[in-house]
Design an enzyme around this catalytic site. Sequence first.
Site, PDB file in Angstrom:
ATOM      1  CE  LYS A   1      22.701  -5.118  -1.968  1.00  9.79           C
ATOM      2  NZ  LYS A   1      23.404  -5.462  -0.733  1.00  9.79           N
TER       3      LYS A   1
ATOM      4  CD  GLU B   1      -2.652  -1.136   2.625  1.00  4.86           C
ATOM      5  OE1 GLU B   1      -3.815  -1.449   2.691  1.00  4.86           O
ATOM      6  OE2 GLU B   1      -1.927  -1.021   3.633  1.00  4.86           O
TER       7      GLU B   1
ATOM      8  CD  GLU C   1      23.398  -8.850  -1.188  1.00  3.20           C
ATOM      9  OE1 GLU C   1      22.798  -8.189  -0.321  1.00  3.20           O
ATOM     10  OE2 GLU C   1      24.466  -8.506  -1.693  1.00  3.20           O
TER      11      GLU C   1
ATOM     12  NE  ARG D   1      16.374   4.208   6.469  1.00  4.44           N
ATOM     13  CZ  ARG D   1      15.538   3.917   5.480  1.00  4.44           C
ATOM     14  NH1 ARG D   1      16.014   3.662   4.275  1.00  4.44           N
ATOM     15  NH2 ARG D   1      14.266   3.855   5.684  1.00  4.44           N
TER      16      ARG D   1
ATOM     17  CG  ASP E   1      10.876  -7.227   7.511  1.00  2.00           C
ATOM     18  OD1 ASP E   1      11.173  -6.011   7.484  1.00  2.00           O
ATOM     19  OD2 ASP E   1       9.716  -7.638   7.657  1.00  2.00           O
TER      20      ASP E   1
ATOM     21  CB  CYS F   1     -24.893   2.123  24.978  1.00  2.67           C
ATOM     22  SG  CYS F   1     -24.222   3.492  24.025  1.00  2.67           S
TER      23      CYS F   1
ATOM     24  CB  CYS G   1     -21.056   3.057  25.919  1.00  2.81           C
ATOM     25  SG  CYS G   1     -20.791   1.873  24.608  1.00  2.81           S
TER      26      CYS G   1
ATOM     27  CB  CYS H   1     -23.528   2.846  20.366  1.00  9.36           C
ATOM     28  SG  CYS H   1     -22.463   1.711  21.247  1.00  9.36           S
TER      29      CYS H   1
ATOM     30  CB  CYS I   1     -20.208   4.933  21.196  1.00 16.70           C
ATOM     31  SG  CYS I   1     -21.369   5.117  22.555  1.00 16.70           S
TER      32      CYS I   1
ATOM     33  CE  LYS J   1      13.864  -4.564   1.003  1.00 14.43           C
ATOM     34  NZ  LYS J   1      13.531  -4.298   2.374  1.00 14.43           N
TER      35      LYS J   1
ATOM     36  CE  LYS K   1       9.598  -4.990   0.831  1.00 15.03           C
ATOM     37  NZ  LYS K   1       8.836  -3.887   1.044  1.00 15.03           N
TER      38      LYS K   1
ATOM     39  CE1 TYR L   1      22.334  -3.719   3.823  1.00 15.72           C
ATOM     40  CE2 TYR L   1      21.242  -5.514   4.974  1.00 15.72           C
ATOM     41  CZ  TYR L   1      21.381  -4.166   4.710  1.00 15.72           C
ATOM     42  OH  TYR L   1      20.575  -3.275   5.340  1.00 15.72           O
TER      43      TYR L   1
HETATM   44  S1  IVH Z   1      21.388  -2.887   0.276  1.00 15.72           S
HETATM   45  C1  IVH Z   1      22.362   1.457  -0.854  1.00 15.72           C
HETATM   46  N1  IVH Z   1      20.876  -5.372   0.848  1.00 15.72           N
HETATM   47  O1  IVH Z   1      16.234  -2.907   2.946  1.00 15.72           O
HETATM   48  C2  IVH Z   1      21.582   0.242  -0.623  1.00 15.72           C
HETATM   49  N2  IVH Z   1      19.543  -3.684   1.868  1.00 15.72           N
HETATM   50  O2  IVH Z   1      14.173  -1.281   1.746  1.00 15.72           O
HETATM   51  C3  IVH Z   1      21.829  -0.329   0.665  1.00 15.72           C
HETATM   52  N3  IVH Z   1      17.859  -4.549   3.432  1.00 15.72           N
HETATM   53  O3  IVH Z   1      17.498   0.186   4.016  1.00 15.72           O
HETATM   54  C4  IVH Z   1      20.898  -1.411   1.024  1.00 15.72           C
HETATM   55  N4  IVH Z   1      18.362  -6.674   3.197  1.00 15.72           N
HETATM   56  O4  IVH Z   1      17.763  -1.845   5.570  1.00 15.72           O
HETATM   57  C5  IVH Z   1      20.536  -4.092   1.059  1.00 15.72           C
HETATM   58  N5  IVH Z   1      20.562  -7.630   1.313  1.00 15.72           N
HETATM   59  C6  IVH Z   1      20.227  -6.353   1.521  1.00 15.72           C
HETATM   60  C7  IVH Z   1      19.193  -5.979   2.388  1.00 15.72           C
HETATM   61  C8  IVH Z   1      18.877  -4.629   2.538  1.00 15.72           C
HETATM   62  C9  IVH Z   1      17.593  -5.799   3.816  1.00 15.72           C
HETATM   63  C10 IVH Z   1      17.138  -3.352   3.908  1.00 15.72           C
HETATM   64  C11 IVH Z   1      18.000  -2.157   4.221  1.00 15.72           C
HETATM   65  C12 IVH Z   1      17.474  -1.049   3.363  1.00 15.72           C
HETATM   66  C13 IVH Z   1      16.080  -1.519   3.114  1.00 15.72           C
HETATM   67  C14 IVH Z   1      15.481  -0.887   1.892  1.00 15.72           C
END
Ligand code: IVH
Length: 674
Positions: A291, A42, A116, A139, A120, A414, A435, A411, A429, A118, A315, A228
């Site tokens: 990358k 979203e 790689e 950050r 969370d 009530c 209530c 409501c 309400c 990602k 994603k 990373y």
């Molecule tokens: S590279 C300049 N590699 O995702 C780019 N980020 O949505 C530097 N994240 O702020 C990020 N896994 O906190 C990179 N394998 C990965 C990652 C990764 C998670 C996070 C990171 C970034 C956010 C962006």
Amino acid sequence: MLDLFSEIEEPEREELKALRKELEEANYKYYVLNMPTLSDREFDEKMHRLQDLEAMFPDMFDPKSPTQHVGSDLGKKGFEQVKHKYPMLSLANSYSREEIEEWVRKLPSNVEIVCELKYDGLSISLWYEHGILVRALTRGDGQQGDDVIANIKTIPSIPWKIDRADVPEFFELRGEVLLPWTRFEMLNKEREEQEEPLFANPRNAASGTLKLQDPKEVARRGLDTYLYYMIGENLPGKTHFERLETAKAWGFHISDAIKVCHSVDEVMAYIAYWDTERKNLPVATDGIVLKVNNLAQQEELGYTAKTPRWAIAYKFPAEKQLTLLKEITYQVGRTGVITPVANLEPVQLSGTVVQRATLHNEDFIRQLDIRPGDRMWVEKGGEIIPKITGRAERETTDPRLPSTPSFPSNCPECGAALVRVEGEAAWRCPNESGCPPQIKGKIEHFVSRKAMNIDGLGEETIDLLYRQGLLHNIADIYDLKLEDIAAQERLGEKSAQNMLAGIEASKQVPWSRVLFALGIRMVGETTAKKIAKRYTSIDTLQWATAEQLCAIEDVGPQIAENIVRYFEDIRNLEILSRLREAGLQFEAGESSETVSHSDKLQGQTIVISGTFAQHSRDEYKEMIEANGGKNSGSVSKKTSFILAGDNMGPEKRKKAEELGVKLLSEEEFLGLLG
Ligand code: IVH
């Protein structure tokens, strides 16, 4: 003619402004409050729409727009803020093969792409000078972050020192801080036992943990990192992959899932594999990061204001299910907000059976034209409560399909006429004192740990006593009689006595907490403390004007208005008068507000477990420190004793028995401090 055009443009300009506000707020809730309100998808969709609108109306350019900067987690106190040597950027998101193909098309041909996972969690930047870890920055707003090095040093996989000849003078290693699933579940279990609010997901838990002021507690919770990205001057290697290999050789925790790919097909195969396999990983992942491998090519591609052009995230789709909407019911919350609830055909989702989900508000139901009999998309997202995110296309326009039910105007609990505050999506309400869920909610808040801390008066008991006509407001608590309580089924004489002891002890609860307990809208624990410091009795507070109240830190016009209105309501004044008669602390007493200091607990490490009648857990923690002791969250050989309340955690009790650690009751502990 011109006028006509501007009239046509007007709604879109308004939409642009509204989107900026919404995304700014979503960023704040995500990064500062750790309470996400929008799903990633979203958020991205709204961001794209805003980008399009901003392209349509260049005259509305604003450098402060959320399209021009990354979300910020600044705002927590207690850490040094440090400027990043290289801005910490975000990543552009993609959701399909087409979007990845489009990104690849803009890259040099035959480019190598590193795939790689990602992770969370939250990003961290580690600075190493002459091989020594000197800073660990969050950050923040991308330009400067908080230095959380003391907490980062508790993570075993992060080296404090790299003893190797080939380490450059300075380098920065970036990565993600995470709380593994098992640790997250343990932490939430503990919080449940101690009646503390649960973390919605490991990311929020990691974020809350990293900003704690107590590294010992951080260490106990068990964070981990995956790194990373290495950045700096004169670093070894010509490719991103080589740099990560080097970092691995220097002892950093680098994922094994990294793969160099040469085609979109290979990338898609990697994605397909990890979309399933990631469920077996110890930490949460929400996508893949692609990358460009060659560093010279990365440099050529460069950056936009917010993201590198040489990287993109893919994603994973959130886990969701389609199921039948049987009925819409309406739930009244403790503050009177009416939430429409979808009652669903039970369906399996992320390991649990879901049969109820929020339908958010009236606008959502209308916009999606939702009707019983529809098939709905339900998601768990990051939140604990499942939510409806969409409606499946209807196969037939069956005339028997019921029409969109109209939102109730009264409501459901009530019968009071509902009100909708301008600018808010929710109906409320207004019958605060009549209530049932609101009455019970107020009482539950009043007796809660951080307020009056009355033991033995939980949600169920309040409900029971309310239904018996014994509890209608917070003042009724002090009129409860032993025989009334003991006469209830399920409540024997023993629990009645406990409850009355808790009620009696609550009369010593200090003024600042009494003020919080009254449940004046938007007056939270911290605000109540600040108000109680400025107005040291209810008699002075009662006559304060909104203007005078606004002079207090953290008190804005809305809170001030709520306080003034509270004291204007005759029903509240009656309750206050009864509470005063019962003997509650309506002014700041010297002994009750201040904790005495000594070194009686010098050198002792103390674990607090269970629930207490005379003081809150936080107060006991404060007392331990004020008397020279140390607080610890877990029982070990080093534990001097456990301050044990009621319902002590079974794990802690077992461990204490094994190690022979003694338990002190609340009374014994207070006796010890004299
Ligand atoms: S590279 C300049 N590699 O995702 C780019 N980020 O949505 C530097 N994240 O702020 C990020 N896994 O906190 C990179 N394998 C990965 C990652 C990764 C998670 C996070 C990171 C970034 C956010 C962006």
